[in-house]
Enzyme design. Structure first.
Site, short mmCIF file in Angstrom:
data_model
loop_
_atom_site.label_atom_id
_atom_site.label_comp_id
_atom_site.label_asym_id
_atom_site.label_seq_id
_atom_site.Cartn_x
_atom_site.Cartn_y
_atom_site.Cartn_z
N CYS A 134 20.62 21.79 48.04
CA CYS A 134 20.98 20.46 48.90
C CYS A 134 22.35 20.02 48.54
CB CYS A 134 19.96 19.56 48.92
SG CYS A 134 20.24 18.32 49.79
N CYS A 137 22.38 16.21 48.78
CA CYS A 137 21.75 15.45 47.96
C CYS A 137 22.45 15.63 46.17
CB CYS A 137 20.42 16.25 47.57
SG CYS A 137 19.45 16.43 48.96
N ASP A 138 23.13 16.61 46.13
CA ASP A 138 23.46 16.85 44.74
C ASP A 138 25.04 17.06 44.65
OD1 ASP A 138 20.76 16.82 43.95
OD2 ASP A 138 20.80 18.90 44.26
#
Ligand code: NAP
Length: 306
Positions: A134, A137-138
């Site tokens: 992701c 997300c990251d």
């Protein structure tokens, strides 16, 4: 037949727990059927820095456990069971588990799904330490670094474009010499300076020391293998929703995601879906929470307004 519950929620991840908190606070008798520990994917996520309200970030397990506790406090009941079938044609719906059957006026499906894995050495070892599924997300953890993205579909290009604005460079590794992604996305990637390509290549191993620092690549045409430096490997080789038990029960798209309207309602009255299992889910903690809340409010309206 009288239904045992007002709402049965299948899956106890972020979407399911959020739905349960809203359903129970609306005085609906609510059961979550979950086959693992309540909390879902966030239990396997370390730092979450994009969930609003936590300016210093929050650990996935901390928020998962807190959501579970909040759902318990509001009166949610839990059953530890694996759902294998549904009967949804009548007003009283039946959820068939391996252990027993459960009946309800409404069902909210929040069974989630999982990212396909490469299955190469290092993938599990470095999960959360450079291996991620992701970018949204990251990506920020690798700001200014050189990174690798694996896959040639829309997700790889879409998330690669997101990443390209954060990292110094990304190299997309794709097993064929042609992308699967839609042309418009491909052209966008080709026109982006720090978006590089290694076609006809596969990642054979992810290596590092504490965190990822390189991958072993194979040029599948020549058979040559060599190491390639990278701070992270973003893997986009597909996602499979946990929707096998829904086949023939509610409409699914080609990828097996549940089709809903914006109120999380499926084609079947009284059956709703929320979170990653839903078509067009953004697969974020925040969007799953929102989906779950909307589904609970829709179930409430369905029960009270008919
Ligand atoms: P996908 O379209 O199935 O693409 C998966 C990619 O991973 C393919 O390029 C495939 O290679 C590659 N792959 C699969 N297994 C592999 C393996 N073991 N090793 C190396 N590579 C492997 O999946 P997706 O990109 O996740 O997209 C899923 C669905 O979501 C699609 O319908 C897509 O349109 C949609 N989506 C749309 C958007 C958007 O429109 N912005 C964004 C994200 C997702 P091959 O090409 O060789 O098979």
């Amino acid at each position: 037949m009288e239904a045992e519950y007002d709402v049965i929620i299948i899956g106890g991840g972020a979407a399911g727990l959020s739905a349960a908190i809203y359903a129970t606070r609306a005085q609906l008798k609510t059961l979550i059927v979950e086959q693992l520990a309540p909390g879902g994917q966030i239990l396997n996520t370390s730092d979450i820095e994009n969930y609003p309200g936590f300016p210093d970030g929050v650990l996935g397990p901390d928020i998962g456990v807190a959501m579970h506790k909040q759902a318990e406090n509001t009166g949610t009941l839990f059953a530890f069971d694996t759902v294998i079938d549904l009967h949804v044609d009548e007003d009283v719906k039946v959820v068939v588990g391996e252990e027993r059957e459960y009946t309800a006026k409404t069902i909210i499906v929040t069974a989630g799904g999982a990212h396909n894995k490469l299955g190469v050495p290092g993938e599990d070892e470095f999960a959360g330490r450079g291996v991620t599924y992701c970018a949204t997300c990251d990506g920020n953890f690798f700001a200014g670094e050189d990174t690798v993205v694996v896959g040639g579909g829309d997700a790889a290009i879409d998330e690669g474009m997101y990443l390209s604005r954060i990292v110094r460079s990304l190299t997309l590794v794709h097993r064929r010499d042609e992308l699967r992604a839609t042309k418009v996305l491909q052209e966008r990637a080709f026109a982006t300076d720090n978006f590089n390509f290694k076609f006809s290549h596969v990642v054979k191993e992810i290596r590092g020391n504490g965190g990822v620092d390189r991958v072993l690549l194979e040029d599948v045409k020549s058979g040559e293998e060599y190491e390639y430096p990278t701070a992270a490997v973003f893997i986009y080789i597909g996602f499979h929703p946990n929707s096998g038990f829904l086949q023939g029960k509610v409409p699914l798209d080609n990828g097996g995601h549940v089709i809903t309207d914006i109120r999380m309602q499926t084609d079947v009255p009284g059956v709703f879906a929320a979170g990653d299992i839903r078509q067009f889910s953004d697969r974020q903690l925040g969007t799953s929470v929102g989906d779950g809340i909307t589904a609970a409010l829709s179930a409430y309206r369905y029960i009270t307004e008919g």
